[in-house]
Design a protein around this motif. Structure first.
Motif, PDB file in Angstrom:
ATOM      1  N   ASP A 171       2.764  -1.487   4.956  1.00 51.84           N
ATOM      2  CA  ASP A 171       1.546  -0.965   5.277  1.00 51.84           C
ATOM      3  C   ASP A 171       0.762  -1.274   6.867  1.00 51.84           C
ATOM      4  O   ASP A 171       0.149  -0.556   7.587  1.00 51.84           O
ATOM      5  CB  ASP A 171       0.265  -0.755   4.044  1.00 51.84           C
TER       6      ASP A 171
ATOM      7  N   LEU B  50       2.737   0.161   9.012  1.00 52.58           N
ATOM      8  CA  LEU B  50       2.955   1.807   9.966  1.00 52.58           C
ATOM      9  C   LEU B  50       0.774   1.765  10.922  1.00 52.58           C
ATOM     10  O   LEU B  50       1.398   2.227  11.760  1.00 52.58           O
ATOM     11  CB  LEU B  50       2.006   2.197   8.587  1.00 52.58           C
TER      12      LEU B  50
ATOM     13  N   ALA C 183       5.111  10.334   8.961  1.00 54.10           N
ATOM     14  CA  ALA C 183       6.066   8.766   8.946  1.00 54.10           C
ATOM     15  C   ALA C 183       6.552   8.634   7.224  1.00 54.10           C
ATOM     16  O   ALA C 183       6.173   9.412   6.213  1.00 54.10           O
ATOM     17  CB  ALA C 183       4.196   8.748   8.093  1.00 54.10           C
TER      18      ALA C 183
ATOM     19  N   THR D 232       7.461   3.728   3.037  1.00 52.17           N
ATOM     20  CA  THR D 232       6.359   4.050   1.691  1.00 52.17           C
ATOM     21  C   THR D 232       5.182   2.512   2.068  1.00 52.17           C
ATOM     22  O   THR D 232       5.529   1.333   1.643  1.00 52.17           O
ATOM     23  CB  THR D 232       7.851   3.068   0.535  1.00 52.17           C
TER      24      THR D 232
ATOM     25  N   MET E  17      -1.400   5.343   3.915  1.00 46.07           N
ATOM     26  CA  MET E  17      -1.125   6.912   4.490  1.00 46.07           C
ATOM     27  C   MET E  17      -1.874   8.008   4.972  1.00 46.07           C
ATOM     28  O   MET E  17      -2.342   8.307   5.864  1.00 46.07           O
ATOM     29  CB  MET E  17       0.071   7.102   3.368  1.00 46.07           C
TER      30      MET E  17
ATOM     31  N   ASP F 147       3.114  13.873   6.080  1.00 49.67           N
ATOM     32  CA  ASP F 147       3.669  12.286   5.345  1.00 49.67           C
ATOM     33  C   ASP F 147       4.892  12.394   4.102  1.00 49.67           C
ATOM     34  O   ASP F 147       5.328  13.324   4.241  1.00 49.67           O
ATOM     35  CB  ASP F 147       2.140  12.279   3.970  1.00 49.67           C
TER      36      ASP F 147
ATOM     37  N   SER G 210      -0.576  11.875   1.712  1.00 49.11           N
ATOM     38  CA  SER G 210      -1.110  10.469   0.405  1.00 49.11           C
ATOM     39  C   SER G 210       0.282  11.386  -1.271  1.00 49.11           C
ATOM     40  O   SER G 210       0.365  10.528  -1.690  1.00 49.11           O
ATOM     41  CB  SER G 210      -2.267   9.957   0.055  1.00 49.11           C
TER      42      SER G 210
ATOM     43  N   THR H 130       3.550   9.991  -0.530  1.00 51.40           N
ATOM     44  CA  THR H 130       3.500   8.848  -1.252  1.00 51.40           C
ATOM     45  C   THR H 130       3.422   8.236  -2.472  1.00 51.40           C
ATOM     46  O   THR H 130       4.261   7.243  -3.096  1.00 51.40           O
ATOM     47  CB  THR H 130       2.758   7.954  -0.098  1.00 51.40           C
TER      48      THR H 130
END
Length: 278
Positions: free
Chosen positions: A66, A69, A88, A91, A97, A113, A160, A163
């Motif tokens: 996280d 990113l 992106a 994970t 995200m 995503d 999201s 994800t």
């Protein structure tokens, strides 16, 4: 709109997957520039994410967590324009995200995503499966790029949600390999030959692509990383945090997390996550 092959692609993150994706893009005729936090002596390595944004129309991000990113998209954001699509592939938590998408879209660029399933061999062979979410136009334009390293692209919904699917599927993967490790340990303790356990599993309804890949490696004590302990642990920690925030009892996922944490404490974070069978 010109074909993506006529534009330049930037890849951020040259780990196991990023290297495989870069090689596949180049084999398919795309011009690719790359950046990694640790410099690498590879073709078209640029000095920063901002330089990558200046050179490229499409940017694929393969960073590990996280924080990485969000730091990456912040570094990109000042150089982006409406022509850019940022994909992106990390994970991360769904909230992260969404935050990454907000940063990119505030600059006028588009965001996809796009986590994936598949590890080292799938990346090398161009057989990743991408779970994707974003606008219809962005997904349509990005599809040829994803097809260069993927065998299937599954559209999920809003940003999201792809994800969330990746976290959920990794929960099953981690639990499957943990169960395999325990079953193998039990049969060995009872004196059953390993090859008989393997033969029985191959004919069992619970056999899967994951078990087919991991069982031979485990029996050979081969824990070369295809997907590392530290990365699977990170994903199980995210899953458990999501469970707590939604008042869900994720007992199996918590057990898988704990076994992975033990491997980390024993210094095996860079080994394959199947090292839980040690």
């Amino acid at each position: 709109m010109s074909h993506p092959k006529h534009k330049k692609i930037g890849v951020i993150g040259l780990g196991i997957i990023g290297r495989g994706v870069t090689a596949n893009l180049r084999r398919k005729g795309f011009q690719v520039f790359v950046w990694n936090r640790t410099p690498r002596p590879v073709p078209n390595f640029v000095g920063s994410p901002a330089e990558l944004a200046q050179l490229c129309d499409y940017i694929q991000i393969f960073v590990s967590d996280d924080e990485a990113l969000l730091e990456t998209v912040q570094r990109l954001s000042g150089k982006l324009a409406p022509k850019h699509i940022v994909l992106a592939h990390s994970t991360v938590a769904p909230d992260s995200m969404r935050a990454a998408a907000d940063i990119i879209e505030r600059g006028g660029a588009r965001f996809v995503d796009a986590p994936f399933t598949g590890s080292k061999l799938a990346a090398q062979k161009g057989e990743l499966v991408f779970y994707v979410a974003g606008s219809e136009a962005a997904l349509r334009e990005a599809r040829p790029i994803l097809e260069a390293s993927g065998k299937q692209i599954i559209e999920i919904g809003a940003i999201s949600q792809a994800t969330a699917i990746k976290i959920a599927t990794n929960m099953i993967t981690a639990a499957s390999v943990q169960a395999l490790a325990e079953a193998l340990a039990l049969t060995q303790a009872l004196g059953v030959p390993v090859e008989k356990f393997v033969e029985a599993m191959e004919a069992n309804a619970s056999h899967s692509a994951t078990l087919a890949m991991k069982l031979p490696k485990i029996t050979q004590r081969d824990f070369e990383p295809h997907f590392s302990v530290k990365h699977m642990l990170k994903d199980m920690q995210i899953a458990n945090q999501l469970g707590l925030s939604h008042n869900l009892d994720l007992g199996v996922t918590a057990a898988a997390r704990d076994r992975l944490l033990e491997q980390m404490q024993w210094g095996r974070g860079d080994e394959d996550y199947s090292a839980v069978a040690r």
